[in-house]
Scaffold this motif. Structure first.
Motif, short mmCIF file in Angstrom:
data_model
loop_
_atom_site.label_atom_id
_atom_site.label_comp_id
_atom_site.label_asym_id
_atom_site.label_seq_id
_atom_site.Cartn_x
_atom_site.Cartn_y
_atom_site.Cartn_z
N GLN A 138 10.89 -9.71 -2.35
CA GLN A 138 11.40 -11.06 -2.55
C GLN A 138 11.13 -11.52 -3.98
O GLN A 138 10.01 -11.38 -4.48
CB GLN A 138 10.76 -12.05 -1.58
CG GLN A 138 11.31 -13.47 -1.70
CD GLN A 138 10.59 -14.46 -0.81
OE1 GLN A 138 9.57 -15.03 -1.18
NE2 GLN A 138 11.13 -14.68 0.40
N THR A 145 7.99 -15.76 -9.12
CA THR A 145 7.10 -14.86 -8.40
C THR A 145 7.91 -13.72 -7.79
O THR A 145 9.07 -13.88 -7.42
CB THR A 145 6.36 -15.59 -7.27
OG1 THR A 145 7.31 -16.18 -6.36
CG2 THR A 145 5.45 -16.68 -7.83
N CYS A 146 7.26 -12.58 -7.68
CA CYS A 146 7.85 -11.41 -7.05
C CYS A 146 6.82 -10.85 -6.08
O CYS A 146 5.67 -10.60 -6.47
CB CYS A 146 8.23 -10.37 -8.10
SG CYS A 146 8.85 -8.81 -7.40
N THR A 147 7.22 -10.67 -4.82
CA THR A 147 6.30 -10.12 -3.83
C THR A 147 6.96 -9.00 -3.07
O THR A 147 8.19 -8.97 -2.90
CB THR A 147 5.85 -11.21 -2.82
OG1 THR A 147 7.01 -11.75 -2.16
CG2 THR A 147 5.09 -12.33 -3.53
N TYR A 148 6.14 -8.07 -2.61
CA TYR A 148 6.62 -6.99 -1.75
C TYR A 148 5.73 -6.96 -0.52
O TYR A 148 4.53 -6.74 -0.62
CB TYR A 148 6.58 -5.64 -2.46
CG TYR A 148 7.08 -4.51 -1.59
CD1 TYR A 148 8.45 -4.34 -1.37
CD2 TYR A 148 6.19 -3.64 -0.96
CE1 TYR A 148 8.92 -3.32 -0.55
CE2 TYR A 148 6.66 -2.62 -0.15
CZ TYR A 148 8.02 -2.47 0.06
OH TYR A 148 8.49 -1.47 0.88
N ASP A 149 6.34 -7.23 0.63
CA ASP A 149 5.59 -7.30 1.89
C ASP A 149 4.42 -8.27 1.77
O ASP A 149 3.33 -8.02 2.29
CB ASP A 149 5.10 -5.91 2.28
CG ASP A 149 4.83 -5.80 3.78
OD1 ASP A 149 5.33 -6.65 4.54
OD2 ASP A 149 4.10 -4.86 4.18
N GLY A 150 4.67 -9.37 1.05
CA GLY A 150 3.67 -10.42 0.89
C GLY A 150 2.70 -10.20 -0.25
O GLY A 150 1.92 -11.10 -0.59
N GLU A 151 2.70 -9.01 -0.87
CA GLU A 151 1.79 -8.71 -1.98
C GLU A 151 2.47 -8.99 -3.31
O GLU A 151 3.61 -8.58 -3.53
CB GLU A 151 1.34 -7.25 -1.93
CG GLU A 151 0.38 -6.87 -3.04
CD GLU A 151 -0.09 -5.43 -2.96
OE1 GLU A 151 -0.77 -4.97 -3.90
OE2 GLU A 151 0.23 -4.77 -1.95
N GLU A 152 1.77 -9.69 -4.20
CA GLU A 152 2.36 -10.05 -5.49
C GLU A 152 2.56 -8.82 -6.37
O GLU A 152 1.71 -7.94 -6.45
CB GLU A 152 1.48 -11.06 -6.22
CG GLU A 152 2.05 -11.50 -7.57
CD GLU A 152 1.17 -12.49 -8.30
OE1 GLU A 152 1.56 -12.92 -9.40
OE2 GLU A 152 0.09 -12.82 -7.77
N VAL A 153 3.70 -8.79 -7.03
CA VAL A 153 3.98 -7.77 -8.04
C VAL A 153 3.81 -8.44 -9.40
O VAL A 153 4.59 -9.33 -9.75
CB VAL A 153 5.42 -7.22 -7.90
CG1 VAL A 153 5.64 -6.07 -8.89
CG2 VAL A 153 5.68 -6.75 -6.47
N VAL A 209 2.91 -1.08 -5.49
CA VAL A 209 2.72 -1.89 -4.28
C VAL A 209 3.44 -1.25 -3.08
O VAL A 209 3.57 -1.89 -2.02
CB VAL A 209 3.22 -3.34 -4.49
CG1 VAL A 209 2.39 -4.02 -5.56
CG2 VAL A 209 4.70 -3.38 -4.83
#
Length: 236
Positions: A138, A145-153, A209
């Motif tokens: 997302q 912000t950029c997240t993958y499976d809720g984890e920040e990139v 990530v």
């Protein structure tokens, strides 16, 4: 003014600094000048900054080191490096340290101004874009912000803008010229591999990530965003 753009100028040459500071102030920018890297790091910790103009050759530490340290704490902060070193390897070194743009000296003030405007415009445009979703990946342009499976990139401003740009054009094969024009906002110097460097940065951070990079190389053209849920193509 409260809504003015705050620029931190890190430059040890008084004549160069005066030229840049006066010119930008005449364009209604709020410019603070510091002469060394340590003061720049302290300033960013204490005050809000919208953009940094960072000389490579500083008396206490290199601008490369300063850029790397800034990136650890402020990955979203736009950084433009200014330097008399104009070899391709020098430019790549600055970009790999986390710089968003690189302007060799001597330069015309109008070009500096145009590049600053392009950096700020990219951020402003991204803030007006809807949230982009690709499975667990997302991108929220408004919050940057950029997240993958809720984890920040942890993307730098240019990495973020590049991913947002490609993601918003999913499935389109985009040339390097087009990407550079739309993301960087100025003419593409074919003497550099700027875009390839940044695509690799984004790919690596997504891989870290657990996201198989959805950015596909289109041979002879440039790049295309596919989908992180079906990213099985080669990156080379």
């Amino acid at each position: 003014m409260d809504d003015s753009v705050h620029i931190l100028l890190v430059e040890d040459e008084p004549d160069v600094a005066s030229f840049i500071q006066q010119g930008l102030q005449e364009e209604a920018y709020d410019v603070e000048w510091v002469k060394n890297g340590q003061r720049a790091l302290e300033y960013v910790q204490q005050k809000d900054v919208d953009l940094i103009l960072l000389d490579v050759r500083l008396p206490d530490r290199s601008g490369i080191e300063v850029c790397e340290r800034l990136r650890l704490h402020r990955p979203e902060l736009p950084i433009m490096m200014l330097t008399a070193l104009d070899a391709v390897e020098d430019r790549v070194k600055g970009l790999r340290a986390g710089a968003d743009d690189y302007l060799p000296k001597p330069f015309a003030f109008d070009e500096l101004l145009a590049r600053i405007e392009a950096l700020l415009r990219r951020i402003d445009q991204a803030e007006r874009t809807d949230i982009l979703q690709d499975g667990p990946l997302q991108v929220n342009p408004a919050a940057r912000t950029c997240t993958y499976d809720g984890e920040e990139v942890p993307l730098t401003p240019t990495e973020f803008d590049l991913l947002t740009y490609l993601m918003a054009r999913r499935g389109q094969a985009l040339s390097r010229d087009t990407i550079h024009r739309d993301v960087w906002g100025h003419d593409f110097d074919r003497g550099t591999n700027l875009i390839d460097v940044y695509v690799n940065y984004v790919r690596r951070k997504l891989d870290e990530v657990g996201c198989s990079s959805p950015i596909e190389t289109v041979r002879g053209t440039g790049y295309r965003y596919t989908s992180c849920t079906e990213a099985s193509v080669a990156h080379d």
